[in-house]
Design a protein around this motif. Structure first.
Motif, PDB file in Angstrom:
ATOM      1  N   GLN A   1       0.842  -1.087  -0.090  1.00 37.80           N
ATOM      2  CA  GLN A   1      -0.027   0.025  -0.060  1.00 37.80           C
ATOM      3  C   GLN A   1       0.864   1.126  -0.004  1.00 37.80           C
ATOM      4  O   GLN A   1       0.552   2.236  -0.563  1.00 37.80           O
ATOM      5  CB  GLN A   1      -0.950  -0.081   1.097  1.00 37.80           C
ATOM      6  N   SER A   2       2.196   1.064   0.811  1.00 37.30           N
ATOM      7  CA  SER A   2       3.018   2.381   0.745  1.00 37.30           C
ATOM      8  C   SER A   2       3.573   2.878  -0.599  1.00 37.30           C
ATOM      9  O   SER A   2       4.434   3.783  -0.444  1.00 37.30           O
ATOM     10  CB  SER A   2       3.876   2.145   1.878  1.00 37.30           C
TER      11      SER A   2
ATOM     12  N   GLU B   1     -15.377   2.097  -2.721  1.00 36.00           N
ATOM     13  CA  GLU B   1     -14.357   1.787  -3.749  1.00 36.00           C
ATOM     14  C   GLU B   1     -14.921   2.452  -5.155  1.00 36.00           C
ATOM     15  O   GLU B   1     -13.966   2.891  -5.833  1.00 36.00           O
ATOM     16  CB  GLU B   1     -14.014   0.334  -3.767  1.00 36.00           C
ATOM     17  N   LEU B   2     -16.091   1.923  -5.232  1.00 34.75           N
ATOM     18  CA  LEU B   2     -16.675   2.545  -6.538  1.00 34.75           C
ATOM     19  C   LEU B   2     -16.837   4.120  -6.620  1.00 34.75           C
ATOM     20  O   LEU B   2     -16.411   4.771  -7.450  1.00 34.75           O
ATOM     21  CB  LEU B   2     -17.857   1.873  -6.759  1.00 34.75           C
ATOM     22  N   GLN B   3     -17.259   4.657  -5.513  1.00 37.60           N
ATOM     23  CA  GLN B   3     -17.296   6.198  -5.278  1.00 37.60           C
ATOM     24  C   GLN B   3     -16.022   6.561  -5.470  1.00 37.60           C
ATOM     25  O   GLN B   3     -15.817   7.708  -6.343  1.00 37.60           O
ATOM     26  CB  GLN B   3     -17.889   6.543  -4.061  1.00 37.60           C
ATOM     27  N   HIS B   4     -14.729   6.069  -4.867  1.00 37.41           N
ATOM     28  CA  HIS B   4     -13.250   6.609  -5.173  1.00 37.41           C
ATOM     29  C   HIS B   4     -13.279   6.349  -6.657  1.00 37.41           C
ATOM     30  O   HIS B   4     -12.377   7.305  -7.191  1.00 37.41           O
ATOM     31  CB  HIS B   4     -12.392   5.719  -4.565  1.00 37.41           C
ATOM     32  N   ALA B   5     -13.546   5.542  -7.332  1.00 33.19           N
ATOM     33  CA  ALA B   5     -13.292   5.203  -8.731  1.00 33.19           C
ATOM     34  C   ALA B   5     -14.118   6.576  -9.647  1.00 33.19           C
ATOM     35  O   ALA B   5     -13.244   6.968 -10.505  1.00 33.19           O
ATOM     36  CB  ALA B   5     -13.514   4.084  -9.467  1.00 33.19           C
TER      37      ALA B   5
ATOM     38  N   LYS C   1      -9.040  -1.329  -0.177  1.00 33.86           N
ATOM     39  CA  LYS C   1      -9.159  -0.358  -1.079  1.00 33.86           C
ATOM     40  C   LYS C   1      -8.184  -0.046  -1.910  1.00 33.86           C
ATOM     41  O   LYS C   1      -7.269  -0.885  -2.214  1.00 33.86           O
ATOM     42  CB  LYS C   1      -9.093   0.815  -0.002  1.00 33.86           C
ATOM     43  N   LEU C   2      -8.325   0.983  -3.029  1.00 36.04           N
ATOM     44  CA  LEU C   2      -7.663   1.116  -4.163  1.00 36.04           C
ATOM     45  C   LEU C   2      -7.212   0.275  -5.071  1.00 36.04           C
ATOM     46  O   LEU C   2      -5.849  -0.257  -5.123  1.00 36.04           O
ATOM     47  CB  LEU C   2      -6.107   1.868  -3.650  1.00 36.04           C
ATOM     48  N   ILE C   3      -8.267  -0.993  -5.365  1.00 37.74           N
ATOM     49  CA  ILE C   3      -7.966  -1.582  -6.356  1.00 37.74           C
ATOM     50  C   ILE C   3      -8.524  -1.445  -7.757  1.00 37.74           C
ATOM     51  O   ILE C   3      -8.246  -2.129  -8.863  1.00 37.74           O
ATOM     52  CB  ILE C   3      -8.530  -3.143  -6.014  1.00 37.74           C
ATOM     53  N   ILE C   4      -9.500  -0.568  -7.974  1.00 35.21           N
ATOM     54  CA  ILE C   4     -10.272  -0.216  -9.195  1.00 35.21           C
ATOM     55  C   ILE C   4      -9.441   1.191  -9.722  1.00 35.21           C
ATOM     56  O   ILE C   4      -9.272   1.062 -10.971  1.00 35.21           O
ATOM     57  CB  ILE C   4     -11.814   0.176  -8.902  1.00 35.21           C
TER      58      ILE C   4
ATOM     59  N   ILE D   1       0.860   2.271  -8.297  1.00 34.31           N
ATOM     60  CA  ILE D   1       0.512   1.004  -7.696  1.00 34.31           C
ATOM     61  C   ILE D   1       0.573  -0.074  -8.823  1.00 34.31           C
ATOM     62  O   ILE D   1       1.222  -1.134  -8.290  1.00 34.31           O
ATOM     63  CB  ILE D   1      -0.964   0.924  -7.171  1.00 34.31           C
ATOM     64  N   GLY D   2       0.290  -0.118  -9.750  1.00 37.44           N
ATOM     65  CA  GLY D   2       0.465  -1.015 -10.891  1.00 37.44           C
ATOM     66  C   GLY D   2      -0.494  -2.187 -10.794  1.00 37.44           C
ATOM     67  O   GLY D   2      -0.951  -2.597  -9.834  1.00 37.44           O
TER      68      GLY D   2
END
Length: 599
Positions: free
Chosen positions: A392-393, A446-450, A482-485, A550-551
């Motif tokens: 994550q870092s 997560e969708l809102q983040h996207a 979190k942070l996968i999409i 992130i990749g």
């Protein structure tokens, strides 16, 4: 031969005329005497071998514990070096700013284990150091062994031998024994790169305390030496340095890892050796056999006495002992049926002292096994958490920098409404990214983040692409990391839309199937060759030049670390037809229940 047969016949007739109680008592007593006599002889002969095995086992346990503690200590020092290099030196242009403040903050955090931090140019010029700031006159650091080692192999970390810190002026006139950790670094001057050396002086008292604690609890002693046999720590270090006593370190440096039997200065010793891999240091445990065997001599005498007493008791009270032993043994056997079924089986403890001791030993063994299992589960959980935190870092701030540049451009162009909307979208984006320090959020978040991410990118790439969301109703309540999409959308924009002009389309779909949850990110970009698709998740290739860093492989790894290897990413792509990346997750609403099921 006939004489023996006659005697056996007479003995048989004699027993035939005796009662069953006498026959059982005499038979059991004879068997007990013969059995205990055999056991006594066997134990006496095998005593030396058993004692040696116990010494070896004890030495290995001690040295393994020391290695774990020493590895932890050294890795902390290596992390300090990494933190200074990657978080301070890499981000500092020496012509514009100083790194002293950041180095001082790190020193204050770890000052209990440090004597000083310093950074030098490749010519030995001091750039910054804490807490001591001035080099001694006529000191040429380029001649120091830690400096030379770091220049010879700049890609490695180097641990020096034990020495007094002697390059900086010290107003307190106090001198510190240190071990220096040095490495080659890249310095930035007006955007130009040059070589330099980073020095971390570790306070030797940390290592001394680590070994002193172990030696206070051990019948023998443990010492530390480097690969050349030079002693770094020894419990009688002052005596050795003053030539008042000797140690067999010159021979021990040739030992392979493992146990060795040696005689030194007339003393029979068991020596265990273990190498600390990335330093070449050797941890040596010395156990004098005489001290260990001395404790066993009393045990041997006591065992012989117990056997003699037991034989006498059996001669006069065999029937009583048989009944008293058989009953608690049956009770103990019945209680053992719960092992492997009940988490806390009720082990029977009763009867003669031997049976009580057996029950207590079994109970202790069960408790230790249960504790060991719990520790292993906890250790694996902490390891997985650490790996997740490490992945994550890796988020890179380039996206934030580019977005802020876009906001500044909008303000300069007097597009205040667009700038306000973009700041609001950025605020929502990072509010979900932070998630109050939590790694687990809902699919809805997560969708809102996207969506927030796409809102920002649409301001930056007007008319470049169109996005569509196809979300199954009710899917928002399920949990995910979190942070996968966002990284998948990021790659779709940067690499799928890069050579398109206004015709780009990005689809985000989320749906469930039985016990699984799927999230797809699809674009109509240029696509990829089959070989490139296969390499993305297997050989470490990461799409990364303008994105968050992130990749794709990072996302794949984090999903598998948390949910298991049966989950992760699947990539489907054809040249000129676009790319689809499918996220496969378990459908779950409570991550704590999932952890309990895994345990």
């Amino acid at each position: 031969m006939n004489y023996i047969k006659e005697k056996l016949r007479q003995l048989g007739e004699y027993f035939n005329h005796k009662g069953i109680q006498f026959v059982i008592a005499a038979s059991f007593t004879l068997i007990a005497i013969l059995g205990m006599g055999f056991i006594g002889v066997f134990l006496y002969q095998g005593y030396g071998s058993a004692a040696e095995d116990m010494v070896l086992s004890n030495s290995k346990q001690v040295i393994d514990q020391v290695e774990i503690n020493l590895n932890t200590y050294l890795r902390n020092m290596m992390r300090i070096s990494d933190a200074i290099y990657y978080n301070v030196i890499k981000n500092t242009d020496l012509d514009e700013e100083s790194m002293s403040q950041e180095m001082n903050l790190l020193y204050e955090v770890y000052k209990d284990n440090l004597v000083g931090l310093a950074c030098f140019t490749e010519t030995g010029e001091l750039i910054s150091s804490v807490p001591m700031g001035n080099l001694k006159e006529n000191v040429d650091v380029t001649k120091q062994s830690w400096f030379v080692d770091a220049q010879d192999k700049i890609e490695n970390l180097h641990f020096s031998d034990l020495h007094v810190q002697n390059i900086f002026e010290n107003s307190t006139n106090r001198y510190y024994w240190v071990i220096s950790l040095s490495r080659g670094v890249e310095l930035t001057n007006s955007g130009k790169m040059s070589e330099g050396i980073l020095l971390v002086d570790m306070d030797f008292s940390g290592i001394r305390q680590l070994f002193a604690k172990v030696n206070s609890q051990n019948k023998g002693y443990v010492y530390l030496m480097d690969s050349d046999g030079k002693i770094i720590y020894h419990p009688r270090q002052n005596l050795i340095f003053s030539d008042m006593m000797q140690e067999n370190n010159e021979v021990a440096k040739m030992y392979e890892d493992g146990a060795h039997r040696e005689t030194f200065e007339g003393e029979d010793r068991m020596v265990a050796v273990k190498t600390v891999g990335y330093t070449g240091w050797k941890i040596v445990s010395v156990m004098p056999m005489e001290k260990f065997l001395g404790d066993f001599s009393r045990t041997r005498t006591m065992a012989v006495m117990i056997i003699i007493v037991a034989i006498l008791v059996m001669i006069f009270a065999n029937q009583f002992v048989a009944v008293r032993v058989a009953k608690p043994l049956r009770s103990l056997e019945d209680s053992l049926t719960g092992i492997g079924i009940d988490r806390e089986p009720q082990i029977y403890i009763g009867g003669p002292p031997e049976i009580q001791h057996l029950g207590e030993t079994i109970r202790s063994m069960v408790e230790q096994l249960r504790q060991l299992t719990d520790d292993i589960v906890k250790e694996q959980e902490e390891k997985r958490k650490s790996e997740l935190d490490a992945l994550q870092s890796q988020i890179n701030p380039h996206f934030l920098y580019n977005t802020l540049d876009s906001i500044m451009w909008m303000i300069e162009a007097e597009k205040y409404d667009d700038a306000i909307s973009m700041v609001q979208a950025l605020s929502r984006l990072f509010r979900i990214s932070l998630s109050k320090g939590k790694n687990i959020i809902t699919v809805g978040e997560e969708l809102q983040h996207a969506k927030n991410y796409l809102d920002i990118q649409k301001y930056r790439y007007k008319n470049k692409f169109t996005s569509y969301f196809e979300i199954e109703e009710g899917i928002e309540k399920y949990k995910t990391i979190k942070l996968i999409i966002q990284p998948l959308i990021e790659n779709a924009i940067y690499y799928g839309m890069e050579y398109m002009d206004g015709d780009g389309e990005i689809y985000v779909r989320a749906y469930t199937k039985e016990k699984d949850l799927f999230i797809e990110v699809e674009d109509n970009g240029l696509g990829m060759q089959k070989e490139q698709v296969e390499s993305l998740l297997t050989d470490g290739t990461r799409i990364r030049s303008k994105g968050s860093g992130i990749g794709i492989r990072n996302v794949h790894q984090r999903i598998q670390l948390y949910f298991g290897t049966e989950y992760g990413l699947e990539i489907l792509s054809e040249p000129d037809e676009g790319t689809m990346v499918r996220i496969h997750l378990p459908k779950t609403e409570n991550m704590e229940e999932k952890k309990k099921e895994e345990q």
